[in-house]
Design a protein around this motif. Structure first.
Motif, PDB file in Angstrom:
ATOM      1  N   GLU A 164     -38.866  64.975 121.021  1.00  0.00           N
ATOM      2  CA  GLU A 164     -37.836  64.469 120.117  1.00  0.00           C
ATOM      3  C   GLU A 164     -36.586  65.310 120.305  1.00  0.00           C
ATOM      4  O   GLU A 164     -36.583  66.510 120.044  1.00  0.00           O
ATOM      5  CB  GLU A 164     -38.328  64.526 118.670  1.00  0.00           C
ATOM      6  N   ARG A 181     -33.019  63.811 115.576  1.00  0.00           N
ATOM      7  CA  ARG A 181     -33.575  63.001 114.497  1.00  0.00           C
ATOM      8  C   ARG A 181     -32.522  62.833 113.420  1.00  0.00           C
ATOM      9  O   ARG A 181     -31.893  63.795 113.011  1.00  0.00           O
ATOM     10  CB  ARG A 181     -34.820  63.640 113.882  1.00  0.00           C
ATOM     11  N   SER A 187     -34.462  58.198 115.839  1.00  0.00           N
ATOM     12  CA  SER A 187     -34.754  59.365 116.648  1.00  0.00           C
ATOM     13  C   SER A 187     -34.440  59.086 118.109  1.00  0.00           C
ATOM     14  O   SER A 187     -34.682  57.987 118.599  1.00  0.00           O
ATOM     15  CB  SER A 187     -36.239  59.724 116.496  1.00  0.00           C
TER      16      SER A 187
END
Length: 129
Positions: free
Chosen positions: A33, A36, A46
């Motif tokens: 990730e 976000r 995200s």
């Protein structure tokens, strides 16, 4: 655009549970990730990466026409994930809840398999031989 700008295409996968989707892509595909953006009502957008290939995942926003695929139907869009780790990622995806459509197989010049993730998106995972 400046001279240093690269043209890209980044898919945005709309899902009905963004947090669960990010968890799935992390577990199944080893995604990272990158960014976000938490939204109201526990929803998110995200930006994630699988081996450097970046795309976006976000919760539905029906008021803007952003809805997830109808899981009972096939999708008109297929996501092609080209990676030397295709067999491993395919197996992990099924372990973490994806539905196999076509098992990993060797074709004339491809090693490839096809699945539907738990959020209704179709993935073809493979590499050129």
């Amino acid at each position: 655009m400046t001279a240093n700008t690269t043209t890209t295409v980044s898919p945005f996968l709309t899902v009905n549970n963004g947090k669960a989707a990010v968890d799935f892509y992390r577990s199944a595909f080893g995604a990272i990730e990158l960014e976000r953006y938490d939204r109201p009502d526990e929803k998110l957008t995200s930006k994630i990466s699988i081996e450097g290939a970046e795309f976006f995942v976000g919760d539905e926003e029906p008021e803007f026409g952003n809805v997830s695929p109808d899981f009972s139907l096939t999708s008109p869009v297929r996501i092609i994930l080209q990676t030397e780790n295709a067999d491993e990622l395919f197996e992990k995806a099924v372990t973490f809840g994806a539905t196999e459509i076509c098992p990993m197989t060797t074709e004339t010049d491809w090693r490839i398999g096809k699945l539907k993730d738990p959020f209704g998106h179709i993935w073809e995972i493979g590499y050129t031989l």
